[in-house]
Design a protein around this motif. Structure first.
Motif, PDB file in Angstrom:
ATOM      1  N   SER A 155      78.504  35.014  52.383  1.00 30.53           N
ATOM      2  CA  SER A 155      77.720  35.744  51.496  1.00 30.53           C
ATOM      3  C   SER A 155      76.472  35.132  51.069  1.00 30.53           C
ATOM      4  O   SER A 155      76.748  33.706  51.090  1.00 30.53           O
ATOM      5  N   TRP A 211      73.503  49.348  51.655  1.00 26.05           N
ATOM      6  CA  TRP A 211      74.711  48.779  50.960  1.00 26.05           C
ATOM      7  C   TRP A 211      75.548  49.602  52.310  1.00 26.05           C
ATOM      8  O   TRP A 211      76.803  48.324  52.208  1.00 26.05           O
ATOM      9  N   ARG A 227      69.684  43.361  45.968  1.00 28.47           N
ATOM     10  CA  ARG A 227      71.444  43.091  45.916  1.00 28.47           C
ATOM     11  C   ARG A 227      71.898  42.496  45.235  1.00 28.47           C
ATOM     12  O   ARG A 227      72.863  43.835  44.232  1.00 28.47           O
ATOM     13  N   GLU A 250      81.548  41.904  47.002  1.00 29.24           N
ATOM     14  CA  GLU A 250      81.518  43.198  48.270  1.00 29.24           C
ATOM     15  C   GLU A 250      82.102  44.094  48.974  1.00 29.24           C
ATOM     16  O   GLU A 250      82.053  44.704  49.339  1.00 29.24           O
ATOM     17  N   PHE A 310      75.215  40.090  54.515  1.00 35.30           N
ATOM     18  CA  PHE A 310      75.145  41.150  53.420  1.00 35.30           C
ATOM     19  C   PHE A 310      75.512  42.180  53.669  1.00 35.30           C
ATOM     20  O   PHE A 310      76.134  43.145  53.322  1.00 35.30           O
ATOM     21  N   LEU A 341      65.674  40.759  50.544  1.00 35.57           N
ATOM     22  CA  LEU A 341      66.972  41.404  50.256  1.00 35.57           C
ATOM     23  C   LEU A 341      68.023  40.740  49.071  1.00 35.57           C
ATOM     24  O   LEU A 341      68.575  41.843  48.886  1.00 35.57           O
ATOM     25  N   THR A 342      68.062  39.483  49.069  1.00 36.55           N
ATOM     26  CA  THR A 342      68.600  39.200  48.063  1.00 36.55           C
ATOM     27  C   THR A 342      69.014  39.339  46.590  1.00 36.55           C
ATOM     28  O   THR A 342      69.418  39.409  45.849  1.00 36.55           O
TER      29      THR A 342
END
Length: 748
Positions: A721, A707, A626, A740, A539, A622-623
């Motif tokens: 990732s 983040w 995000r 990213e 992440f 979390l994925t």
């Protein structure tokens, strides 16, 4: 790479399916033909107990080996064992035992210390030499058959193995069936179609067959603990079904959106498959860290359990795509009436989880305080966790080991079930004599004066005259902490001309406890750091990685609190199927509530397993958060959407884990019960209080800092990732190196 692998498996589904079935069948057949030997080798190099055991093998004659001794416990209810008829039967049985292969010495019960005071209980000691640890079960059966003349004469004869408990191997079966049946029910409720529900179950069973086959055959090469197959079944079933569930949920969502079957499988393998690969990796890393525990039994349990996780990951990444390619749209066939979510129902469920996320986002501080208070209350009892060796006094009442333990306790006292083996190294050689040499007598007298010692056997001097061996019986059961105090007191004796080393079960477990306590900080540190590093690579967010590690530690506190309530406080130990020790019997309540010690290595093993499993749900949540944040940049909204997208799937996966772990509480082995309770409570707390309340609240409070990544760290991190596996997101996010870096810049 995973996308290409999944696409290839989908196109060659029959080949992949046949390969996995043949592999599982071949390995299972191999274990049936060659057997699956087990060995609880609890040796700990470098400890005093190990030194005592090594000295026992030097010149004391054949059969003086910690793993080469059996005891036959005799009980004559209506006549004393010295009755002429009973004595003849015992002598005939001893003669037959001497003819059993590998038996080199049979000690009569009519020796000093061989009969109880009431003459109703006696012990025949059988010493072996040259017997392979894998043959102990067969040797045990041969010895038991040899004492039939005693049983024919009306004397009860129970075999108690003082060495490696190979004949006590835990048999798997009913708990796995119950766990699979309950998991299938949850899957039916989650998917609503029989075909979709059967895919994760079938995949997990193939994975389990392969894993158990590998573990069983490994028993011919290395010492495999008796609990290994049960731990592998417990963890393998849970993660195997869960990983397939995540893949299948993503695939069905893509199919519902009109994506062609082959493309859907490829995208599922690329996205959800990546998350499965990462999640399984965290479990394996956590288990591998047990290599640093300094306890061979713990180390072996760790890497052998990891085999089942590796098999679950491999079948998820290959067999599941193959099945999805073969089934196509028939994955939704055989719909179960009135069961499972329809499109609108699924949307309603997602909206409900999103609503919870919105509610949490609106009052994060209050939710944070309440969640911490609840978790603190759950974890507080862990301070009273009672650690200690778990002896056969807590074994299932139907087992010979339990019966032998109770007879020995009744006839010779509780300490007879865990005698200390004291080996003294003498500065000057002595001769074997009766009466013993002054140096030998001095050692025996000092041992008898140690508080808590009730019996010291006659000394045995080795052939060199430089070592002397005593068997010391204490007044305490092996699971009593005071037995460990006696070990320390004996080791502290300062006897001129002699250096004492203490071995035996109690001394070995005391040394194991000390070694584990010494190594625990390093194991915890390695697991936390490596897991946080993996999250950082996935992440590119340091705070998220640190926070995830802390959340997992909190769920562990709740698990240990539950263990303390059930076993250390004894509030329901009988309800999980444990039989109370003889000392706790007497009333109905005493059969339900009694304290049970927990082996010192169990908390560390639980830590490794739970840390890895908890990280799975953290990755998926979390994925999704995000991905939502990348789409619109609104942190509060992203938290709500992420929880809404994954809440239902994570809850279903956690429920499957819980029912599987609860099913294993039915096992008669106390250690398996401890793991079942701890794992079930931890997963339940993790999927509800932590993932539903604590994680969303902290993410809302951190805002864009979730983040954030410092520029120097962003430059040195590899461009990796975990993306594209949100379960119900409306559009496929495009995660690239550019996005990213843009996200990192936004955080800065």
């Amino acid at each position: 790479m995973l996308g290409r692998l999944g696409g290839w498996c989908a196109k060659h589904g029959r080949l992949v399916l046949a390969a996995w079935i043949l592999l599982a069948a071949a390995l299972t057949a191999g274990t049936l033909v060659f057997g699956r030997p087990v060995s609880n080798n609890a040796s700990i190099p470098g400890t005093d107990a190990q030194q005592a055991h090594d000295l026992m093998r030097q010149g004391f004659g054949p059969g003086y080996d910690p793993g080469g001794t059996f005891q036959i416990v005799l009980y004559s209810k209506d006549k004393p064992l010295i009755d002429a008829g009973r004595k003849r039967a015992v002598e005939r049985a001893m003669a037959r035992v001497r003819d059993v292969p590998h038996v080199v010495q049979v000690d009569t019960p009519y020796r000093v210390g061989g009969l109880s005071r009431n003459l109703a209980i006696g012990v025949i000691t059988v010493r072996l030499s040259g017997n392979d640890s894998g043959d102990l079960a067969a040797t045990s059966r041969s010895i038991s058959a040899a004492v039939e003349p005693v049983r024919a004469a009306g004397v009860e004869a129970v075999l108690a193995d003082n060495g490696t408990p190979a004949d006590k191997e835990i048999k798997t079966g009913s708990s796995e069936i119950i766990g699979v049946a309950c998991a299938l029910l949850v899957l039916l409720l989650a998917f609503g179609t029989l075909v979709a529900a059967l895919v994760p179950v079938f995949t997990a069973l193939i994975s389990l067959g392969v894993g158990l086959g590998v573990i069983g055959l490994l028993g011919h090469l290395v010492d495999v603990p008796k609990q290994a197959s049960v731990m592998a079944s417990m963890i393998g079933l849970g993660v195997g079904i869960d990983y397939a569930l995540f893949l299948l949920s993503r695939h069905r969502k893509l199919l519902a959106d009109g994506v062609p079957v082959q493309e859907s499988v490829r995208r599922t393998a690329q996205g959800a498959g990546g998350a499965v690969f990462f999640a399984g990796g965290t479990v394996v890393i956590a288990l591998a860290a047990l290599m640093l525990g300094g306890f061979p039994l713990l180390r072996t349990l760790g890497w052998i359990t990891g085999i089942s996780v590796v098999c679950a990951v491999l079948t998820s990444l290959t067999l599941v795509p193959a099945l999805l390619g073969l089934l196509g749209h028939r994955i939704n066939a055989l719909r179960v009436p009135f069961v499972g979510p329809r499109r609108d129902a699924a949307h309603s469920a997602a909206s409900g989880w999103a609503g919870l996320g919105t509610w949490v986002a609106g009052r994060p501080w209050r939710v944070l305080v309440v969640a911490i208070a609840v978790l603190g209350a759950l974890a507080a009892p862990a301070l009273a966790l009672k650690l200690g060796p778990l002896d056969d006094g807590y074994a299932d009442r139907g087992q010979d080991a339990r019966r032998a333990y109770e007879l020995m306790e009744t006839g010779f006292g509780p300490g007879s079930n865990g005698p200390l083996i004291v080996v003294g190294e003498l500065d000057a050689a002595v001769a074997v004599a009766d009466p013993p040499a002054p140096a030998v007598k001095r050692v025996g007298d000092r041992l008898a004066d140690v508080p808590g010692v009730t019996y010291v056997s006659p000394a045995k001097v080795n052939v060199s005259g430089r070592s002397v061996l005593f068997q010391v019986v204490t007044r305490y059961a092996p699971s009593d902490p005071r037995a460990g105090d006696v070990v320390r007191n004996v080791r502290a004796l300062g006897i001129p001309g002699a250096r004492l080393h203490v071995g035996g079960e109690v001394a070995g477990m005391a040394d194991a406890s000390d070694r584990i306590a010494e190594r625990t900080p390093s194991v915890i540190g390695v697991v936390v750091l490596l897991s946080a590093l993996l999250l950082l690579l996935a992440f590119r967010a340091p705070l998220v990685a640190i926070k995830a590690a802390l959340m997992n530690l909190i769920s562990l506190g709740a698990a240990f609190g539950a263990l303390a309530i059930v076993f250390s406080y004894g509030l329901g130990s009988g309800l999980v199927g444990l039989d109370p020790p003889v000392s706790a019997e007497g009333s109905y309540l005493s059969t339900l509530f009694f304290t049970v010690p927990i082996d010192s290595y169990v908390p560390l093993m639980l830590f490794a397993v739970l840390f890895g499993l908890s990280m799975d749900y953290e990755v998926f949540l979390l994925t999704s958060v995000r991905q939502a944040y990348q789409r619109h940049g609104d942190n509060r909204r992203a938290v709500a959407e992420g929880l809404g997208a994954t809440g239902r799937v994570i809850t279903s996966a956690a429920l499957i884990m819980v029912v599987v772990f609860v099913a294993f509480i039915a096992y008669p082995d106390p250690l398996v019960k401890v793991f079942g309770v701890g794992l079930a409570v931890a997963i339940a707390v993790d999927a509800t209080v932590i993932r539903g309340l604590l994680v969303p609240a902290t993410m809302v409070l951190l805002g864009r800092l979730n983040w954030w990544c410092p520029a120097w760290l962003d430059r040195i991190l590899p461009d990796l990732s975990v993306a594209g596996h949100g379960e119900d997101d409306e559009e496929e996010p495009q995660v690239t190196a550019h996005s990213e870096k843009a996200l990192a810049g936004a955080g800065r």
